[in-house]
Scaffold this motif. Structure first.
Motif, PDB file in Angstrom:
ATOM      1  N   ARG A  25       0.920  -1.255  -0.010  1.00  0.00           N
ATOM      2  CA  ARG A  25       0.167   0.182  -0.058  1.00  0.00           C
ATOM      3  C   ARG A  25       0.890   1.288   0.185  1.00  0.00           C
ATOM      4  O   ARG A  25       0.518   2.335  -0.693  1.00  0.00           O
ATOM      5  N   ILE A  40      -9.756   8.258 -10.820  1.00  0.00           N
ATOM      6  CA  ILE A  40      -9.217   6.986  -9.956  1.00  0.00           C
ATOM      7  C   ILE A  40      -8.974   7.199  -8.744  1.00  0.00           C
ATOM      8  O   ILE A  40      -9.534   6.204  -7.933  1.00  0.00           O
ATOM      9  N   VAL A  92       1.870   6.741  -7.020  1.00  0.00           N
ATOM     10  CA  VAL A  92       0.881   7.757  -7.171  1.00  0.00           C
ATOM     11  C   VAL A  92       1.627   9.026  -6.969  1.00  0.00           C
ATOM     12  O   VAL A  92       1.116   9.798  -8.056  1.00  0.00           O
ATOM     13  N   HIS A 102       2.414   1.706  -3.179  1.00  0.00           N
ATOM     14  CA  HIS A 102       1.284   1.951  -4.246  1.00  0.00           C
ATOM     15  C   HIS A 102       1.083   3.647  -4.013  1.00  0.00           C
ATOM     16  O   HIS A 102       1.048   4.294  -5.152  1.00  0.00           O
ATOM     17  N   ARG A 138     -15.380  -1.671   0.807  1.00  0.00           N
ATOM     18  CA  ARG A 138     -14.785  -2.974   1.342  1.00  0.00           C
ATOM     19  C   ARG A 138     -15.134  -3.108   2.612  1.00  0.00           C
ATOM     20  O   ARG A 138     -15.373  -3.975   3.519  1.00  0.00           O
ATOM     21  N   TYR A 140     -17.872  -4.108  -4.934  1.00  0.00           N
ATOM     22  CA  TYR A 140     -16.553  -3.918  -5.226  1.00  0.00           C
ATOM     23  C   TYR A 140     -15.868  -3.931  -6.536  1.00  0.00           C
ATOM     24  O   TYR A 140     -15.450  -3.024  -7.128  1.00  0.00           O
ATOM     25  N   GLY A 175      -0.712  -2.871  -6.974  1.00  0.00           N
ATOM     26  CA  GLY A 175      -2.031  -2.998  -7.036  1.00  0.00           C
ATOM     27  C   GLY A 175      -2.545  -4.360  -6.964  1.00  0.00           C
ATOM     28  O   GLY A 175      -3.611  -4.723  -6.615  1.00  0.00           O
ATOM     29  N   ASN A 205      -2.270  -5.512  -3.401  1.00  0.00           N
ATOM     30  CA  ASN A 205      -3.336  -4.960  -2.516  1.00  0.00           C
ATOM     31  C   ASN A 205      -4.736  -5.626  -3.101  1.00  0.00           C
ATOM     32  O   ASN A 205      -5.378  -6.268  -2.148  1.00  0.00           O
ATOM     33  N   PHE A 206      -5.035  -5.979  -4.375  1.00  0.00           N
ATOM     34  CA  PHE A 206      -6.352  -6.717  -4.607  1.00  0.00           C
ATOM     35  C   PHE A 206      -6.390  -8.172  -4.114  1.00  0.00           C
ATOM     36  O   PHE A 206      -7.381  -8.641  -3.329  1.00  0.00           O
ATOM     37  N   SER A 217     -10.887   5.041  -5.805  1.00  0.00           N
ATOM     38  CA  SER A 217     -10.094   4.313  -4.815  1.00  0.00           C
ATOM     39  C   SER A 217     -10.506   4.432  -3.408  1.00  0.00           C
ATOM     40  O   SER A 217     -10.643   3.241  -2.655  1.00  0.00           O
ATOM     41  N   SER A 273     -12.244   1.619  -0.681  1.00  0.00           N
ATOM     42  CA  SER A 273     -11.847   1.326   0.409  1.00  0.00           C
ATOM     43  C   SER A 273     -12.998   1.423   1.363  1.00  0.00           C
ATOM     44  O   SER A 273     -13.280   0.631   2.359  1.00  0.00           O
ATOM     45  N   LYS A 300     -12.156   1.460 -12.244  1.00  0.00           N
ATOM     46  CA  LYS A 300     -10.720   1.968 -11.875  1.00  0.00           C
ATOM     47  C   LYS A 300      -9.679   1.460 -12.911  1.00  0.00           C
ATOM     48  O   LYS A 300      -8.787   2.443 -13.232  1.00  0.00           O
TER      49      LYS A 300
HETATM   50  C1  HEM Z   1      -2.913   5.572 -12.026  1.00  0.00           C
HETATM   51  C2  HEM Z   1      -3.142   4.767 -11.628  1.00  0.00           C
HETATM   52  C3  HEM Z   1      -3.356   4.315 -10.291  1.00  0.00           C
HETATM   53  C4  HEM Z   1      -3.951   5.242  -9.058  1.00  0.00           C
HETATM   54  C5  HEM Z   1      -3.739   6.590  -9.214  1.00  0.00           C
HETATM   55  C6  HEM Z   1      -4.051   4.596  -8.017  1.00  0.00           C
HETATM   56  C7  HEM Z   1      -4.616   5.075  -6.641  1.00  0.00           C
HETATM   57  C8  HEM Z   1      -5.005   4.577  -5.839  1.00  0.00           C
HETATM   58  C9  HEM Z   1      -5.249   5.013  -4.335  1.00  0.00           C
HETATM   59  C10 HEM Z   1      -5.210   6.434  -4.196  1.00  0.00           C
HETATM   60  C11 HEM Z   1      -5.431   4.006  -3.463  1.00  0.00           C
HETATM   61  C12 HEM Z   1      -5.922   4.162  -1.884  1.00  0.00           C
HETATM   62  C13 HEM Z   1      -4.854   3.536  -1.206  1.00  0.00           C
HETATM   63  C14 HEM Z   1      -5.468   3.445   0.363  1.00  0.00           C
HETATM   64  O1  HEM Z   1      -6.555   4.026   0.608  1.00  0.00           O
HETATM   65  O2  HEM Z   1      -4.807   2.350   0.876  1.00  0.00           O
HETATM   66  C15 HEM Z   1      -5.407   2.903  -4.213  1.00  0.00           C
HETATM   67  C16 HEM Z   1      -5.616   1.540  -3.551  1.00  0.00           C
HETATM   68  C17 HEM Z   1      -5.821   0.488  -4.403  1.00  0.00           C
HETATM   69  N1  HEM Z   1      -5.389   0.036  -5.648  1.00  0.00           N
HETATM   70 FE1  HEM Z   1      -4.660   1.628  -6.821  1.00  0.00          FE
HETATM   71  N2  HEM Z   1      -4.202   3.431  -8.205  1.00  0.00           N
HETATM   72  C18 HEM Z   1      -3.713   2.995  -9.411  1.00  0.00           C
HETATM   73  C19 HEM Z   1      -3.703   1.739 -10.231  1.00  0.00           C
HETATM   74  C20 HEM Z   1      -4.102   0.606  -9.731  1.00  0.00           C
HETATM   75  C21 HEM Z   1      -3.947  -0.503 -10.514  1.00  0.00           C
HETATM   76  C22 HEM Z   1      -3.379  -0.897 -12.084  1.00  0.00           C
HETATM   77  C23 HEM Z   1      -4.284  -1.604  -9.521  1.00  0.00           C
HETATM   78  C24 HEM Z   1      -4.493  -3.125 -10.031  1.00  0.00           C
HETATM   79  C25 HEM Z   1      -3.782  -3.753 -10.683  1.00  0.00           C
HETATM   80  C26 HEM Z   1      -4.946  -1.097  -8.414  1.00  0.00           C
HETATM   81  C27 HEM Z   1      -5.232  -1.536  -7.289  1.00  0.00           C
HETATM   82  C28 HEM Z   1      -5.431  -1.194  -5.973  1.00  0.00           C
HETATM   83  C29 HEM Z   1      -6.212  -1.716  -5.195  1.00  0.00           C
HETATM   84  C30 HEM Z   1      -6.752  -3.084  -4.909  1.00  0.00           C
HETATM   85  C31 HEM Z   1      -6.100  -1.014  -4.063  1.00  0.00           C
HETATM   86  C32 HEM Z   1      -6.977  -1.114  -2.838  1.00  0.00           C
HETATM   87  C33 HEM Z   1      -8.299  -0.552  -2.369  1.00  0.00           C
HETATM   88  C34 HEM Z   1      -8.903  -0.903  -1.049  1.00  0.00           C
HETATM   89  O3  HEM Z   1      -8.629  -0.256  -0.285  1.00  0.00           O
HETATM   90  O4  HEM Z   1      -9.752  -1.708  -1.441  1.00  0.00           O
HETATM   91  N3  HEM Z   1      -4.430   0.281  -8.366  1.00  0.00           N
HETATM   92  N4  HEM Z   1      -5.133   2.836  -5.399  1.00  0.00           N
END
Ligand code: HEM
Length: 170
Positions: free
Chosen positions: A12, A139, A19, A15, A150, A90, A72, A75-76, A143, A147, A97
């Motif tokens: 996380r 996005i 970003v 990730h 979930r 979800y 990502g 995380n998933f 995101s 959260s 996203k």
């Molecule tokens: C420009 C691309 C992306 C941006 C700006 C972005 C942004 C974010 C942000 C801000 C969070 C919240 C983090 C948190 O609260 O813990 C997050 C969580 C997450 N991201 Fe991304 N992400 C991007 C790409 C991706 C990709 C490509 C994947 C999957 C392959 C992904 C999967 C996830 C997952 C599974 C979470 C956790 C969501 C949850 O809390 O259930 N993200 N992302």
């Protein structure tokens, strides 16, 4: 303390760091470097600066995309594979996203690449950076929503079940 998932914590953090660097860098390019260089430089040095910046920024963009995809996915897998959570709503939100993220990756790669197929897109860099930043905003909103949905339904690893004592006591 024993409920902390170290892999999720690291994934996380990376990730969010990816970003901050990639999207923050795009915002800096769009609102400071491009207009500033255009205002301050003649055409020839302006083009040389653009090429020098493009070359260096390309490494960061490619590493950022790879890191976002890897973290990502981690995380998933840790947070969002049923039965840990309800797939609805979800997974449809996650699908939106992911589509938006692929749009961002495509625009970012085209802007830092050299492919003649995207030469027109590079000539309209300002417009495409606007599109990229708008998609990134969507996005980030999605995101945050992920959260929350979930959290509302999960027994996920970062939200432990209440203990017997907690359930029994008033
Ligand atoms: C420009 C691309 C992306 C941006 C700006 C972005 C942004 C974010 C942000 C801000 C969070 C919240 C983090 C948190 O609260 O813990 C997050 C969580 C997450 N991201 Fe991304 N992400 C991007 C790409 C991706 C990709 C490509 C994947 C999957 C392959 C992904 C999967 C996830 C997952 C599974 C979470 C956790 C969501 C949850 O809390 O259930 N993200 N992302």
């Amino acid at each position: 303390m024993e409920n902390i998932n170290i892999l999720l914590w690291i994934s996380r953090s990376l990730h969010i760091a990816a970003v901050i660097v990639t999207i923050g860098g795009a915002a800096f390019l769009r609102f400071a470097l491009l207009p500033g260089a255009k205002q301050a430089l003649e055409e020839e040095p302006h083009q040389r600066l653009r090429e020098a910046v493009r070359k260096r920024w390309a490494h960061i963009v490619r590493a950022g995309i790879a890191l976002l995809l890897v973290t990502g996915t981690i995380n998933f897998i840790i947070l969002a594979v049923p039965p840990k959570i309800d797939a609805i709503p979800y997974h449809p939100i996650f699908g939106m996203k992911l589509l938006a993220a692929f749009g961002v990756f495509m625009i970012a790669s085209a802007l830092v690449g050299k492919s003649p197929a995207f030469a027109k897109l590079r000539r309209n860099e300002r417009t495409w950076l606007n599109v990229l930043l708008a998609l990134a905003a969507v996005i980030i909103l999605l995101s945050g929503l992920l959260s929350q949905v979930r959290g509302a339904h999960s027994t996920a690893v970062d939200r432990p079940e209440p203990t017997t004592t907690e359930v029994v006591s008033p």
